[in-house]
Motif scaffolding. Structure first.
Motif, PDB file in Angstrom:
ATOM      1  N   ASN B  98       0.860  -1.192   0.000  1.00  0.00           N
ATOM      2  CA  ASN B  98       0.000   0.000   0.000  1.00  0.00           C
ATOM      3  C   ASN B  98       0.888   1.230   0.000  1.00  0.00           C
ATOM      4  OD1 ASN B  98      -2.075  -1.781   0.352  1.00  0.00           O
ATOM      5  ND2 ASN B  98      -2.721  -1.039   2.371  1.00  0.00           N
ATOM      6  N   ILE B  99       0.595   2.149  -0.912  1.00  0.00           N
ATOM      7  CA  ILE B  99       1.373   3.387  -0.917  1.00  0.00           C
ATOM      8  C   ILE B  99       0.487   4.573  -1.288  1.00  0.00           C
ATOM      9  CG2 ILE B  99       2.303   2.902  -3.246  1.00  0.00           C
ATOM     10  CD1 ILE B  99       4.884   4.466  -2.258  1.00  0.00           C
ATOM     11  N   ALA B 100       0.540   5.600  -0.428  1.00  0.00           N
ATOM     12  CA  ALA B 100      -0.164   6.853  -0.688  1.00  0.00           C
ATOM     13  C   ALA B 100       0.873   7.866  -1.137  1.00  0.00           C
ATOM     14  CB  ALA B 100      -0.871   7.345   0.578  1.00  0.00           C
ATOM     15  N   LEU B 101       0.600   8.508  -2.278  1.00  0.00           N
ATOM     16  CA  LEU B 101       1.591   9.369  -2.917  1.00  0.00           C
ATOM     17  C   LEU B 101       0.994  10.721  -3.298  1.00  0.00           C
ATOM     18  CD1 LEU B 101       2.761   6.594  -5.374  1.00  0.00           C
ATOM     19  CD2 LEU B 101       4.335   7.749  -3.803  1.00  0.00           C
ATOM     20  N   ASP B 132      -2.695  -1.349  -2.460  1.00  0.00           N
ATOM     21  CA  ASP B 132      -3.598  -0.214  -2.671  1.00  0.00           C
ATOM     22  C   ASP B 132      -2.733   1.000  -2.978  1.00  0.00           C
ATOM     23  OD1 ASP B 132      -5.910   1.374  -2.624  1.00  0.00           O
ATOM     24  OD2 ASP B 132      -5.880   1.618  -0.443  1.00  0.00           O
ATOM     25  N   THR B 133      -3.153   1.780  -3.970  1.00  0.00           N
ATOM     26  CA  THR B 133      -2.474   3.055  -4.224  1.00  0.00           C
ATOM     27  C   THR B 133      -3.505   4.153  -4.067  1.00  0.00           C
ATOM     28  OG1 THR B 133      -2.975   2.847  -6.570  1.00  0.00           O
ATOM     29  CG2 THR B 133      -0.786   2.151  -5.873  1.00  0.00           C
ATOM     30  N   CYS B 134      -3.123   5.248  -3.465  1.00  0.00           N
ATOM     31  CA  CYS B 134      -4.036   6.387  -3.422  1.00  0.00           C
ATOM     32  C   CYS B 134      -3.223   7.661  -3.333  1.00  0.00           C
ATOM     33  CB  CYS B 134      -5.048   6.265  -2.287  1.00  0.00           C
ATOM     34  SG  CYS B 134      -4.383   6.453  -0.656  1.00  0.00           S
ATOM     35  N   SER B 135      -3.913   8.781  -3.527  1.00  0.00           N
ATOM     36  CA  SER B 135      -3.209  10.055  -3.489  1.00  0.00           C
ATOM     37  C   SER B 135      -3.320  10.661  -2.107  1.00  0.00           C
ATOM     38  CB  SER B 135      -3.784  11.016  -4.529  1.00  0.00           C
ATOM     39  OG  SER B 135      -5.115  11.317  -4.214  1.00  0.00           O
ATOM     40  N   THR B 136      -2.334  11.437  -1.739  1.00  0.00           N
ATOM     41  CA  THR B 136      -2.324  12.139  -0.468  1.00  0.00           C
ATOM     42  C   THR B 136      -1.710  13.503  -0.747  1.00  0.00           C
ATOM     43  OG1 THR B 136      -1.586  12.029   1.830  1.00  0.00           O
ATOM     44  CG2 THR B 136      -0.083  11.131   0.204  1.00  0.00           C
TER      45      THR B 136
END
Lengths: 333, 333
Positions: B98-101, B132-136
């Motif tokens: 999982n990485i929020a980028l 999971d990938t999402c924006s932050t």
């Protein structure tokens, strides 16, 4: 910083997931589903698959403490992960809870968060067996992992939809995003508590998903987390098909129509472009539909059909016109 | 906000984990280890346990992009989770990333991050099967989950250390935190690249851990992530024992001694209070020690012994004096 052609904001999440799946190719013949579905699936015995999924929730991206309590946040954080296991036709069993918290957060908040998790975990006999806690200077970050299982012959994924299949959804669409719109508006929250609750404490469609899986009629399934407009692209991409969706057939409640009117917004802003309904989107071959519907003990609606890939994805209004539609929630958009 | 007695900053992580384990009691007799160890363990067959662990890394808490590249970050993010599986005596098999980028991050960065993950995953035959990938909007957040397995009779945990057991560690201590101190100092990075590398690309002690587990001599084991001063408390708490640690016996490299001198800091700032060595801390009954050491193909050092719980934890210098010690890394401190 100048915007160049190699930023995440230029490619969107679908393309990113595609690239990731190329960067980390499956390296093991026990892997049944890798990157790109609601959960990963791998073989643990001749007739059983393990399912593993992990989702993040980030403060002020996925939730706002002005509009949710700690209990509801715990409940929802687990719910979105149970929904991913449900979407495979599977049974959730264990969960790990990772949470990063600012150190000025009260212990009461953390206890309430776990109470919300326990409430939902208890409902589905899921055990919390671990996780990680750490401090962060600002926004709360939650990452929950759920491990579950599914009989190998009941697994459903985003792959498998066939040209000619009928497209269905469970329940009604748009209520969660309408609930959020109410929270952001001046409308009376008490009057529309049912919609607000669908936003802050969504119920995973576990029993519905098991019923669909056990029917052995479905060819593909996923949960609607980012909105129909975004999520239909995922099934179409993974199944290499197109789809027609009849707007007039979308299941929409009277309360949603009323709220959309109050907010001066089209119903389809919520039912097509709105996310977080956590209803199930699935496909069934036409010759199995009548039998499935006669035996199906939960409300489902036919909303369209699967087309060849070159057809693309079309939303069709009651006059038969192709409607160019607002997209659902896009990560990195 | 006034500091009151019910904030996370007042109780620290050990107490928080204790409370969490009370809030989410084990609810299933297949659970062998729940909240409070390096990984959770649950029975999947008569002689096999599954292991599940998940750890977070948050930008500017756990890493700083001034001092690490994307490749190294990917490598380390997976390494700390593989270390948790190793610490149970287990074999890692699958991982979720999982990485929020932030959306202005370059695709090259993301690709390099996955290349770093793949490099380590390939080394240990671990397959990346989802995430999971999402924006932050701001700091990068990573949460990695690893699923693995261990033979039921080889499982090691933080429980099980017995009064009279000998306390041992693998390798040398303090190099990772010294590596970080070098990065934060004016010292020549090239000269001390070996220590810097231990900080930015720590190697999980997988082979060493399997060797220790297969010896069947050890009674408890954990990986040193927050530093000996913090981590010894965890074994002692879970095993309900105390411990004596002989400072003169701690394995410390000449390079660490040299760097500590250059930085005008005591060696034990790094070897006792410094974190992220990812060496193994384990216990062995005295009657099994000679046989274990004669067969052990990896460098291990005896550093102390297990005492009754009322003894507490004591660090003893070469004159036999009890040294009150700096704590290791404390979350929420």
């Amino acid at each position: 910083m100048n915007k160049t052609s190699n930023k995440l904001s230029d490619i969107g999440e679908l393309e990113l997931v595609d690239r990731i799946s190329n960067w980390v190719p499956p390296s093991n013949d026990k892997i049944v589903l890798g990157v790109g579905d609601d959960a990963a699936a791998f073989r643990v015995s001749a007739d059983k698959l393990a399912l593993l999924t992990s989702d993040m929730l980030i403060e002020n991206i996925h939730f706002d403490l002005k509009y949710t309590g700690a209990y509801q946040l715990g409940y929802k954080s687990l719910a979105v992960n149970l929904s991913d296991i449900a979407a495979m036709g599977g049974i959730p069993v264990y969960a790990l809870i990772n949470i990063a918290l600012p150190s000025n957060i009260g212990l009461d908040f953390v206890e309430d968060f776990y109470k919300g998790i326990n409430a939902l975990a208890g409902e589905y006999s899921v055990s919390i067996i671990g996780g990680d806690t750490c401090s962060t200077p600002d926004r709360i970050m939650i990452s929950i992992t759920v491990w579950g299982g599914v009989e190998a012959d009941l697994l459903l994924s985003r792959k498998g939809a066939q040209v000619g299949d009928i497209l269905l959804v469970t329940g009604v669409l748009g209520e969660s995003s309408a609930g959020l719109a109410i929270l952001l508006s001046d409308l009376d929250r008490l009057l529309y508590a049912a919609l607000i609750n669908r936003h802050i404490m969504p119920a995973p469609r576990y029993h519905e998903a098991r019923l669909i899986a056990k029917s052995k009629a479905a060819t593909s399934m996923m949960d609607l987390s980012d909105g129909l407009a975004s999520d239909i692209k995922r099934i179409c991409k993974q199944s290499q098909v197109g789809a027609d969706i009849q707007l007039s057939k979308l299941p929409v409640s009277d309360m949603l129509r009323h709220v959309a009117g109050q907010l001066n917004r089209p119903v389809y802003d919520f039912a097509v472009a709105g996310g977080e309904d956590y209803e199930l989107l699935f496909t069934i071959p036409p010759d199995k539909l009548a039998d499935f519907k006669s035996k199906c003990a939960t409300p489902v609606s036919v909303i369209g059909s699967i087309k060849p890939p070159e057809h693309g994805i079309a939303f069709i209004d009651s006059k038969g016109n192709n409607v160019s539609f607002l997209k659902g929630y896009e990560h990195f958009g």
